[in-house]
Each structure stands twice: as C-alpha cells, then as structure tokens.
Write an enzyme that holds these catalytic residues in place. Structure first.
Site, PDB file in Angstrom:
ATOM      1  N   LEU A 103       0.900  -1.268  -0.037  1.00  0.00           N
ATOM      2  CA  LEU A 103       0.051  -0.165  -0.056  1.00  0.00           C
ATOM      3  C   LEU A 103       0.777   1.241  -0.099  1.00  0.00           C
ATOM      4  CD1 LEU A 103      -2.749  -0.838   2.413  1.00  0.00           C
ATOM      5  CD2 LEU A 103      -3.078  -0.886  -0.070  1.00  0.00           C
ATOM      6  N   GLY A 104       2.053   1.253   0.551  1.00  0.00           N
ATOM      7  CA  GLY A 104       2.965   2.484   0.612  1.00  0.00           C
ATOM      8  C   GLY A 104       4.333   1.898   1.466  1.00  0.00           C
ATOM      9  N   GLY A 164       7.507   4.193   3.620  1.00  0.00           N
ATOM     10  CA  GLY A 164       7.839   5.269   4.338  1.00  0.00           C
ATOM     11  C   GLY A 164       9.168   4.902   5.265  1.00  0.00           C
ATOM     12  N   GLY A 191       8.998   2.172   7.625  1.00  0.00           N
ATOM     13  CA  GLY A 191       8.448   0.803   7.318  1.00  0.00           C
ATOM     14  C   GLY A 191       7.515   0.874   6.215  1.00  0.00           C
ATOM     15  N   THR A 192       7.188  -0.546   5.548  1.00  0.00           N
ATOM     16  CA  THR A 192       6.271  -0.676   4.698  1.00  0.00           C
ATOM     17  C   THR A 192       5.040  -1.354   4.981  1.00  0.00           C
ATOM     18  OG1 THR A 192       8.289  -1.233   3.201  1.00  0.00           O
ATOM     19  CG2 THR A 192       6.198  -2.033   2.175  1.00  0.00           C
ATOM     20  N   VAL A 193       3.920  -0.733   4.213  1.00  0.00           N
ATOM     21  CA  VAL A 193       2.469  -1.291   4.673  1.00  0.00           C
ATOM     22  C   VAL A 193       2.143  -1.960   3.502  1.00  0.00           C
ATOM     23  CG1 VAL A 193       0.245  -0.433   5.158  1.00  0.00           C
ATOM     24  CG2 VAL A 193       2.175   0.971   5.832  1.00  0.00           C
ATOM     25  N   ASP A 232       4.713  12.194  14.065  1.00  0.00           N
ATOM     26  CA  ASP A 232       4.671  12.454  12.685  1.00  0.00           C
ATOM     27  C   ASP A 232       3.385  12.557  11.889  1.00  0.00           C
ATOM     28  OD1 ASP A 232       5.787  12.348   9.987  1.00  0.00           O
ATOM     29  OD2 ASP A 232       5.874   9.974   9.872  1.00  0.00           O
TER      30      ASP A 232
END
Length: 712
Positions: A424-425, A427, A430-432, A544
């Site tokens: 999904l994304g 950053g 981490g990775t989602v 954040d």
C-alpha cells in the site's frame, strides 16, 4: 476389353499436404463406417491426406448406405468409387478390399461356352500386393493367366495357372489348392496394371471351348485374391457358389499404398513430409514406383502419420514378454529391462539404507533447524517486549478489548508471502501491505524498521501495550502485532478511502473538497491528537503528524494512523529526548530539530501545517516552487500574514463558500500552532475546541453570525 478403375485410396504420385482443420479433425477422433476403422491418412469427407490440384481424393472414403443399384445396404459400408474397404492397416501400408472374380461359364441352353466375364485393373497410384496376393484359378481343365505391362506397350509379363481334375470331381477335397485338385495358385509380380484372360478366349487360346466343361463343372474362375483369406471348397467347382460367396462376385484382395508422390525418403520435402511423428521411420516403396511409407520404430505402436502418433509399447505387459522367470521387468522407451530378483533385492536394500540414512540426517537437521528457529523467535519476542505485553494482556482480560499476537506464518498467509502487489505504501518507518486474515477481515500490515539497543526494543513492547488500549473513533484500530521476528509487524484495520493528502492534492479529477468537509476533517484529526496527548495513560506523542497519515474511511471519517515515530511522554515534563530526529520535512517542529526534545507541542506544529494544506491546497514542501522563500508552506504562510498577502494564498474555492472572517479565524489558529516557541502554541485540546466553535459558526449574507447544530 472392359476395364474398371480401382478407387484411388492413396496418393502415390502427388505431394501430400495436411490441411489445418482436416488434420485437427483426424487427430481428435478415429472415424468409423460400418464397424470398419478409418484411420488417418484416410478419412470420411474430411480428415484425410488431400491431393493438391486434383479433383480426386484417393484418401477420401465414402460411407455408403446403398448399393450401386440404389438398394439399401444392411449396414453402412466404406466405399471408394464402388469398391468395399474391409480393413486399413496403417503400420504395414496395406488396404484390404473386395476385388472382382473373372468367370467363364457353360451355357446349357446353347450347349456351348457363353461370354466370359473378365476383370482388369489399372491405376497409377495404387499397387496390388505381390506378397499377400496370388493368381488363383478354380475349375476343371481351367487355364487362365494374367499379363501386365512392364515398361513399353509391347513389353508384357505373363503368369498363368492350370487347374485340373485329373482324378475326377469326386476326388476333390476342401482346403487343398493344387494343380490336380480343381484349384491352382501362382505368385504375381509387382506391377502397375494387369489383365486376366482365359485360354480359349483370346487370340492366343485354343478355339472350340474348354474340354470337360459341362454340368459337372459349370464354370471356371480366375481371380487375384488374398492368399490368407481364400480357402478352396469343392462346391466352387461343381456349382456356381463362388459367384455368390463374396456377394456381387467379389473376393478379398490386398493392396499396397504409399505417400509422398514422386518423393523418396532420401529426397524428402520437409514442408510436405507425411511422417509426422517425431520418432517415425521412413521406407521407400517396395512394390515398384516412387513414394514411401511411414512406420513406428521397434518397441512403438500407433499412427506415424500423426504428430506424437507413435506410442511406446509396454513390453512388460505384452503377452510375449521375454524376461526369464524369477526376474522383474521394467519397461523402457522402445524396449524393456530385466532384473534378476536377487540382484534387485540387493539394489533395493542398498537404496533403502541410503534413503533411511538420508532421511535420518534430514530429520535431525530439520529438528535442529526448527529448534534454532524457535529459539530465535523467543529471543525476538523477548527483545520486543513480548513478555511484558503478554502479562499486560492477561491482566486486562474481561475488559472487552481484544489484542492479538499474530505469528509470522499468519501474516505471510494474509499477504501471499508479502507479495509486492500487496504493498500500500512505503515510508521511513516501514512498508505497509494490504492483507486478509483467515476470518475475512481486511487489514493493513506494517513491517516496521526498528533499530536500537535492548532498551529501545523493550520500549517498543511497552508502547504496544499502550497503543493496544487506544480506543477512539478517529484513531485507526490496532488489531495486534507480531513480535517473533527480527523487526516487529503491526496489524491495523484497513481504511479503504485513501488519505487526506490524496484528497486535497490529487483528487483523481474530482472537484476540490468543500470547506465544510475540510473543517470536519481538521476537527476530527485535532480531537484524535487531543485524546493521545491528554486522555491516554501515559500520554502518547504521535511524532509524525501529516496529511498522508490522516486516513479517511468511506464516510470521510478521520482515522489517524502510523505510530512508527510515536513515543510515550514521560509523566514529569511531557517530553521525550531522542538521539535521532524522526518525521517528515515540511511538517517537523523547528524547536524539536534544534533541541532533539519531542513534545506534544511538536504534534501541534505539524497539525498547523495540515491546517495550511486544507486552507491553501498547497503541499507542505514544494521543492520545485520559485522563489525559494515559497518552497516551505509554513514559511510562505507566515510571510504572507506578516505582509498582509494572505488572500492570495488561500484556495479560491473556499473563498466563494464562506466569508473572510471564518477563513481569517482558521488562519489565526494555524498561525498560533506555528509559533516558533512550543510554550506559545495552544494545546491540541484548545485547537480541537476552537475548530469545533468555528464549525458551529456559519457566516452568511452580509456577515451575520448564527449558531448551527452540533451534528457531524
């Protein structure tokens, strides 16, 4: 002399081609007519080997339901130009058909010989098999011969046979065909055509009829017949039964057929090569003339004219298996292998020993690896504060809140082993991935990037304890986590409608969101942050806050997400000292970057930037913007307020929806959030209350303020 052209069953002098639809039909099924198989390259109507440019199709078999006279047949009969087909032998290149019988009978009324019925055959594409057929003459004192052209018009080859009854008709016996027994046979020579004649009929014969022919032997016969199919009967001499035995004066005959036209195996044209099986063998024609036949090699059976048509014969199942007793047969491609039982037992014993040894070593290695993996998982679970989390979960049983400790295997199943198509994304934290749990729930699984010492890993576990207790309608729900891996994974509820950044900056061609929706989103996000700062115990600093971390569900309800940079605020000064500044450029609190001290007012500053995005529909950081002072949205905003140029920065869409006073009120709130000193900024509770007050005030007409309802 009458001649009958034998049906053209095989193309021998033309180049064959295999048409696509016809070949497909032939390969799909085995055609039949009247119980007779019609295998490729023969076919009924379609599915045969065609002859380019010819009106005749020698491989085409007609399935006839009527005789030549039009009378119905008892059953369908395979016919080619009037000749009945008995059997087609593809491996041997043979066709068994019914041929005519030549006869010459005594006319009792006139007391003399009648007109003979003679048969001749001539074909450029079909050959009478010299191996399978014999010239056969039946009768008493009957002499007949066949002649064939062997080159020029005057170059003839003759073969004859004389059948006698030297000891009388009563001495004849069934089954015997000899020169003195009313029947004789003579081998024939390969040729392209022949004619059958009786002595006493043509110019070379003796005039005056045949001595001895009369009531005791009414007819004499001559025929080319399959030597294996013909069996002599005495009644063929004493009666006219032979004329009726085969029906329409016919007897079995074997024909040779070839393919390839004028080609041979040595000069084959691969574009029209008829041997289609990969392992088929080619043999040049043996019965005179050009052409060739295809066959399967030894140990294989089937149709070599079809792709993959040659199939391996299982010699071990065949009736004539040749392995000696007390041995084991193993089929091989094209053959078989025999193994002595004693030797086989030794080999099997050795193999079993090797297998058991290998299995034992593999099991030992697998057990050791499993134990090492389990120990590693326990170590990771302990490092990430799993035991603390487990104890906290036990202490809160019965409070109506669920939190699950997932295994790595469960999350791998949910994401198809973390397939890139499920991302999904990505950053800084981490990775989602999007996944689906076994109970059908759609989830967002975040693989964190956590590094640090033992204390930091333990703090992460403690943090999970606190986040598991967060229960607010505007904060994304944390279902659980996985701690048995090197870096932990968090499992959140999946929010389907994207995030605020996508809504205000991309939109996918949709019109910009109205001011009322923007204000609703700002208020709900402020309430979520106020809950984290003031009502969570201990307080949580998000760390954040930005528009991509403000998710929106199908009703545009806010779900604050991504707690990868979150920390637990100490109870004494509500701040947290960090060694590494985390966050997103454009949203970071300047005071936090200078002091490395993260406070709840750091979240307030970041929220102020989000308010500016809602007011202006501009990104927090635009590196391509010019001039340089306009790249930071916060700096540009503060400069515009200072110089009285705020109107040029606000989104034109909302200017038409609400009065300037409302916009100015929101701008003043944003300016307070962006104060350089954290102490001068309002708390998130104050921000949420101010936004709620603004939401209740709607400026209409000439600027009169009225109070509206408190609905969402």
């Amino acid at each position: 002399m009458k001649k009958m052209l034998l049906p053209l069953l095989i193309a021998a002098l033309v180049s064959p081609r295999l048409p696509g639809p016809a070949a497909a039909a032939a390969e799909r099924q085995l055609q039949q007519c009247g119980g007779v198989d019609i295998p490729f390259p023969f076919g009924i109507g379609h599915g045969y080997l065609e002859t380019p440019g010819s009106k005749e199709q020698p491989f085409n078999v007609t399935c006839s339901h009527r005789t030549d006279s039009g009378a119905p047949r008892p059953k369908p009969t395979p016919i080619v130009d009037g000749m009945e087909v008995l059997h087609i032998d593809v491996p041997r290149g043979k066709v068994h058909v019914m041929s005519m019988v030549s006869s010459w009978c005594y006319n009792a009324t006139s007391g003399s010989m009648g007109d003979p019925s003679l048969w001749s055959y001539e074909s450029a594409t079909f050959r009478v098999s010299d191996d399978d057929n014999r010239l056969t003459v039946v009768g008493c004192n009957a002499f007949a011969y066949m002649w064939t052209r062997d080159g020029g018009a005057d170059d003839k080859y003759l073969v004859g046979c004389n059948a006698t009854c030297s000891r009388g008709v009563r001495s004849l016996a069934d089954g015997s065909c000899s020169d003195s027994g009313g029947c004789c046979q003579a081998p024939i020579r390969p040729g392209l055509s022949f004619n059958v004649s009786f002595v006493g009929y043509d110019d070379s014969s003796t005039a005056g009829g045949i001595p001895g022919l009369g009531p005791a032997s009414p007819c004499i016969y001559a025929m080319v017949v399959d030597k294996e199919a013909f069996e002599f009967r005495t009644k063929y001499v004493t009666t006219d039964e032979l004329l009726k035995a085969g029906g329409s004066w016919e007897v079995p005959m074997v024909l040779d057929w070839v393919v390839g036209g004028n080609q041979t195996c040595e000069a084959e044209n691969r574009t029209t090569y008829a041997c289609r099986s990969d392992i088929s063998k080619c043999s040049n024609a043996k019965n005179g003339g050009p052409g060739y036949t295809c066959s399967c090699p030894k140990g294989y059976d089937g149709n070599p004219y079809l792709p993959g048509g040659c199939k391996d014969i299982d010699e071990c199942k065949a009736a004539n298996r040749t392995c000696p007793a007390h041995s084991i047969c193993r089929n091989t491609p094209g053959g078989r292998e025999c193994y002595e039982l004693k030797l086989l037992l030794e080999i099997v014993g050795s193999c079993i020993f090797v297998v058991l040894l290998g299995t034992g070593m593999s099991c030992a290695y697998a057990i050791r690896k499993k134990k090492r993996l389990a120990a590693m998982k326990r170590q990771h679970f302990k490092q990430h504060g799993g035991f603390l989390l487990f104890e906290e979960m036990k202490s809160r049983q019965g409070q109506g809140r669920s939190f699950t400790l997932f295994t790595e295997e469960e999350l791998e199943d949910a994401t198809n082993k973390f397939d890139e198509r499920c991302v999904l994304g990505k950053g800084g934290n981490g990775t989602v991935y999007r996944g689906t749990l076994k109970d059908g729930r759609a989830v967002a699984i975040k693989r964190c990037r956590v590094a640090g010492d033992e204390r930091q890993r333990w703090e992460f576990g403690k943090e999970m304890v606190i986040l598991s207790q967060v229960n607010h309608r505007n904060i994304v729900k944390l279902y659980g986590c996985c701690l048995e891996v090197e870096v932990p994974m968090l499992v959140y509820q999946f929010i389907p409608n994207g995030n605020l950044h996508e809504l205000i900056h991309h939109g996918g061609g949709a019109p910009p969101p109205p001011f009322s929706l923007r204000l609703k989103i700002a208020r709900e996000a402020a309430e979520a942050l106020a809950y984290l700062h003031s009502m969570a115990s201990p307080p949580i600093i998000h760390g954040d806050v930005k528009s991509p971390n403000i998710l929106l569900d199908e009703n545009y309800t806010v779900k604050v997400s991504d707690f990868g940079a979150s920390v637990l605020a100490p109870a004494d000064d509500n701040s947290h000292l960090v060694t590494l500044v985390q966050g997103t450029r454009g949203y970071l609190d300047p005071e936090y970057m200078q002091t490395c001290r993260l406070t709840d007012k750091s979240d307030v500053y970041s929220f102020g930037v989000v308010l500016l995005e809602l007011l202006t529909r501009r990104k927090a950081l635009a590196m391509a913007a010019a001039p340089e002072e306009e790249r930071s949205l916060a700096a540009h905003f503060l400069a515009s307020v200072r110089d009285g140029r705020l109107g040029g920065l606000v989104d034109a869409r909302i200017k038409d929806e609400v009065g300037g006073e409302v916009i100015e009120t929101v701008a003043v709130l944003a300016k307070r959030c962006l104060e350089m000193s954290g102490e001068r900024r309002p708390s998130m509770i104050e921000v949420a209350e101010e936004l709620d007050r603004i939401r209740k005030v709607c400026v209409i007409g000439d600027g009169i303020a009225i109070l509206v309802g408190d609905g969402n």
